[in-house]
Design a protein around this motif. Structure first.
Motif, short mmCIF file in Angstrom:
data_model
loop_
_atom_site.label_atom_id
_atom_site.label_comp_id
_atom_site.label_asym_id
_atom_site.label_seq_id
_atom_site.Cartn_x
_atom_site.Cartn_y
_atom_site.Cartn_z
N PRO A 1 1.75 91.61 -25.78
CA PRO A 1 3.14 91.64 -26.22
C PRO A 1 4.05 90.85 -25.27
CG PRO A 1 2.18 93.83 -26.31
CD PRO A 1 1.20 92.95 -25.61
N SER A 2 5.17 90.39 -25.79
CA SER A 2 6.10 89.60 -24.98
C SER A 2 6.84 90.48 -23.98
CB SER A 2 7.13 88.94 -25.91
OG SER A 2 7.97 89.94 -26.48
N SER A 3 7.41 89.84 -22.98
CA SER A 3 8.20 90.60 -21.99
C SER A 3 9.41 91.25 -22.66
CB SER A 3 8.62 89.70 -20.83
OG SER A 3 9.37 88.60 -21.31
N THR A 4 9.94 90.62 -23.69
CA THR A 4 11.05 91.21 -24.45
C THR A 4 10.62 92.52 -25.10
OG1 THR A 4 11.94 89.01 -24.92
CG2 THR A 4 12.69 90.81 -26.35
N TRP A 5 9.42 92.55 -25.66
CA TRP A 5 8.92 93.78 -26.29
C TRP A 5 8.79 94.88 -25.23
CZ3 TRP A 5 4.82 97.06 -25.59
CH2 TRP A 5 4.64 98.02 -26.58
N PHE A 6 8.22 94.56 -24.08
CA PHE A 6 8.07 95.56 -23.02
C PHE A 6 9.44 96.09 -22.58
CE2 PHE A 6 3.81 93.61 -22.40
CZ PHE A 6 3.07 94.77 -22.53
N ASP A 7 10.43 95.21 -22.49
CA ASP A 7 11.78 95.65 -22.13
C ASP A 7 12.35 96.59 -23.20
OD1 ASP A 7 11.73 94.14 -19.81
OD2 ASP A 7 12.86 92.46 -20.67
N GLN A 8 12.12 96.27 -24.48
CA GLN A 8 12.64 97.09 -25.57
C GLN A 8 12.06 98.50 -25.59
OE1 GLN A 8 11.74 94.56 -28.91
NE2 GLN A 8 13.73 93.58 -28.85
N VAL A 9 10.78 98.64 -25.25
CA VAL A 9 10.17 99.98 -25.26
C VAL A 9 10.17 100.61 -23.87
CG1 VAL A 9 8.75 99.54 -27.30
CG2 VAL A 9 7.81 99.06 -25.03
N ASN A 10 10.74 99.88 -22.90
CA ASN A 10 10.89 100.39 -21.54
C ASN A 10 9.56 100.77 -20.88
OD1 ASN A 10 12.46 100.94 -19.29
ND2 ASN A 10 12.71 103.10 -19.85
N ILE A 11 8.61 99.85 -20.98
CA ILE A 11 7.30 100.01 -20.33
C ILE A 11 7.06 98.80 -19.44
CG2 ILE A 11 4.80 100.06 -20.69
CD1 ILE A 11 5.25 101.59 -23.25
N LYS A 12 6.62 99.06 -18.22
CA LYS A 12 6.26 97.99 -17.30
C LYS A 12 4.74 97.85 -17.32
CE LYS A 12 6.95 96.48 -12.50
NZ LYS A 12 6.16 95.32 -12.70
N PRO A 13 4.22 96.75 -17.87
CA PRO A 13 2.77 96.60 -17.95
C PRO A 13 2.15 96.13 -16.63
CG PRO A 13 3.81 94.63 -18.77
CD PRO A 13 4.93 95.59 -18.42
N THR A 14 0.86 96.33 -16.53
CA THR A 14 0.09 95.73 -15.45
C THR A 14 -0.66 94.56 -16.06
OG1 THR A 14 -0.20 97.84 -14.31
CG2 THR A 14 -1.78 96.09 -13.78
N ILE A 15 -0.39 93.37 -15.56
CA ILE A 15 -1.05 92.16 -16.05
C ILE A 15 -2.05 91.72 -14.98
CG2 ILE A 15 -0.78 89.78 -16.88
CD1 ILE A 15 0.61 91.88 -18.68
N MET A 16 -3.31 91.70 -15.36
CA MET A 16 -4.38 91.30 -14.45
C MET A 16 -4.67 89.81 -14.66
SD MET A 16 -4.76 94.20 -13.02
CE MET A 16 -6.14 93.82 -11.95
N GLU A 17 -4.11 89.00 -13.77
CA GLU A 17 -4.24 87.54 -13.90
C GLU A 17 -5.72 87.14 -13.94
OE1 GLU A 17 -1.66 85.67 -14.57
OE2 GLU A 17 -0.35 87.39 -14.32
N ASN A 18 -5.99 86.05 -14.63
CA ASN A 18 -7.33 85.47 -14.73
C ASN A 18 -8.35 86.41 -15.37
OD1 ASN A 18 -6.50 83.04 -13.40
ND2 ASN A 18 -6.59 84.17 -11.47
N ASN A 19 -7.87 87.35 -16.19
CA ASN A 19 -8.76 88.24 -16.93
C ASN A 19 -8.51 88.08 -18.42
OD1 ASN A 19 -10.33 90.36 -15.15
ND2 ASN A 19 -8.37 89.96 -14.14
N SER A 20 -9.56 88.29 -19.20
CA SER A 20 -9.46 88.13 -20.64
C SER A 20 -9.27 89.49 -21.33
CB SER A 20 -10.74 87.47 -21.18
OG SER A 20 -11.83 88.36 -21.01
#
Length: 182
Positions: free
Chosen positions: A133-152
């Motif tokens: 999901p986009s950063s805008t979507w995360f802001d709208q639902v008020n959730i801070k995701p953990t993004i694991m770079e270089n992972n699929s």
């Protein structure tokens, strides 16, 4: 002992070796309950064709699976969902059930939802997952995701992520247990 429901990805747990690592690591801390997403959705996963399975989920499997989860999961339970299983848990928690904690890993379809579950929620994605999901979507639902770079998308199958996710669940369980005892 707190119940931990682990929901499979789109393919279920058939011939799934990596799930055994989660079960082994977490079984001394939780009553682990494995839920095959294809079974609770009452779909035919025998072909293992992603498009066919996905279409069955969209046609009626999501509604069936969410209804099952609403009837099964209760306050105090923890949920760990992989990909489509995480989406099913997220959707069920957004409708009615009130688990204590949700970890949804690579659950890209949550981007279709407009609200967050009413429980502590941890969302994990691989930085290379095309449908995060986009950063805008995360802001709208008020959730801070953990993004694991270089992972699929299938990062949840790697030993290093299994260790990280299991440790997170153990730590959060201890935190909730300690606050309950005070």
């Amino acid at each position: 002992m707190r119940r931990l429901f682990i929901l499979s990805d789109l393919y279920g747990f058939h011939e799934c070796k990596w799930i055994e690592k989660y079960e082994h690591r977490l079984s001394s801390h939780f009553e682990v309950i494995l839920i095959d997403s294809t079974e609770i959705a009452q779909i035919d996963s025998s072909s293992q064709d992603q498009d066919i399975i996905h279409r069955q989920f969209l046609e009626c499997g999501i509604v069936t699976a969410v209804k099952y989860l609403i009837e099964t999961i209760h306050k105090g339970d923890f949920i760990l969902g992989f990909s489509f299983g995480g989406y099913l848990a997220y959707k069920a928690l957004s409708i009615e059930i009130s688990a204590t904690y949700l970890i949804a890993v690579s659950s890209t379809r949550i981007r279709k939802e407009t609200s967050a579950p009413a429980c502590e929620t941890h969302i994990i994605f691989g930085g290379l997952d095309l449908y995060t999901p986009s950063s805008t979507w995360f802001d709208q639902v008020n959730i801070k995701p953990t993004i694991m770079e270089n992972n699929s998308h299938t990062l949840y199958q790697s030993d290093s992520m299994i260790d990280k996710i299991c440790q997170d669940l153990i730590d959060v369980n201890l935190k909730h247990t300690d606050s309950f005892m005070i």
